[in-house]
Scaffold this active site. Structure first.
Site, PDB file in Angstrom:
ATOM      1  N   ASP A   1       0.813  -1.211   0.000  1.00  0.00           N
ATOM      2  CA  ASP A   1       0.000   0.000   0.000  1.00  0.00           C
ATOM      3  C   ASP A   1       0.850   1.266   0.000  1.00  0.00           C
ATOM      4  O   ASP A   1       2.014   1.260   0.413  1.00  0.00           O
ATOM      5  CB  ASP A   1      -0.874   0.036   1.264  1.00  0.00           C
TER       6      ASP A   1
ATOM      7  N   HIS B   1       3.771  -2.206   3.102  1.00  0.00           N
ATOM      8  CA  HIS B   1       3.772  -0.837   2.564  1.00  0.00           C
ATOM      9  C   HIS B   1       5.061  -0.551   1.798  1.00  0.00           C
ATOM     10  O   HIS B   1       6.150  -0.831   2.300  1.00  0.00           O
ATOM     11  CB  HIS B   1       3.620   0.174   3.705  1.00  0.00           C
TER      12      HIS B   1
HETATM   13 ZN   LIG Z   1      -2.784   3.261   3.005  1.00  0.00          ZN
END
Ligand SMILES: [Zn+2]
Length: 206
Positions: free
Chosen positions: A28, A173
């Protein structure tokens, strides 16, 4: 490039050969100049395909990284334009957040994302209804090692490996801050899951 059928997810478990264990690796908040290229390099070295839930304004800034992810066989999906909590925005803002991101992703990949991951996993009935109205399937996750809190690469790897099971959606991430620990944890995660017999599929929400 491996001959993975990207449609396998839509077909569900019965389509997967008996005994096959699979996971979905998701990243992400990218793309980011520093970490996305490193993540792509590691995934390529391990011949693993993943899903990038991109923030639209980052795609605008680093379009070549989204293009590279697409060319390497990864799925690029929608994580909004500027990462707001979708529970707190108007319908007009909601549409803008999703459609602008769609447009920038489409310019690099040639397709419109069908998956939406709401920032912070913040969803409710209104968010779900709005997502559906825009043709999106909401995709959250089932394994969250909280890599963004930077607990250390070995802790990130250990948390993933302790929780993962067939069909898991793993949240990591590649943008939004210092992701060096995530990058450092990745080889260990991939090596161990491969040794356990897992294969990796991208998400398409078809
Ligand atoms: Zn996010």
């Amino acid at each position: 490039m491996e001959a993975l059928d990207p449609g396998v997810e839509a077909l569900g478990a019965p389509a997967v050969a008996a005994g096959t264990k699979w996971v979905y690796l998701t990243f992400d908040d990218g793309p980011s100049a520093r970490y996305t290229a490193q993540v792509l390099k590691i995934l390529h070295a391990y011949k693993v395909r993943a899903t990038f839930f991109v923030v639209g304004q980052n795609v605008k800034r680093y379009p070549y990284l989204t293009r590279r992810a697409d060319r390497l066989g990864h799925s690029v999906q929608n994580h909004t334009w500027s990462h707001p909590n979708l529970r707190n925005v108007s319908w007009k803002t909601f549409k803008y957040q999703i459609r602008t991101t769609d447009r920038y992703v489409r310019a690099q990949t040639g397709y419109t994302p069908r998956c939406l991951r709401p920032p912070y996993g913040a969803t409710n009935r209104i968010v779900a209804r709005r997502a559906a109205a825009l043709g999106k399937t909401i995709k959250l996750w089932s394994v969250d090692p909280r890599d963004w809190a930077r607990p250390g690469a070995s802790v990130i790897a250990r948390r993933v490996l302790a929780k993962v099971q067939p069909g898991s959606v793993i949240l990591l991430h590649d943008g939004g801050g210092n992701r060096s620990q995530t990058v450092a944890a990745l080889p260990k995660i991939l090596k161990t899951l491969k040794a356990r017999g897992y294969v990796f599929y991208p998400l398409w929400c078809q």
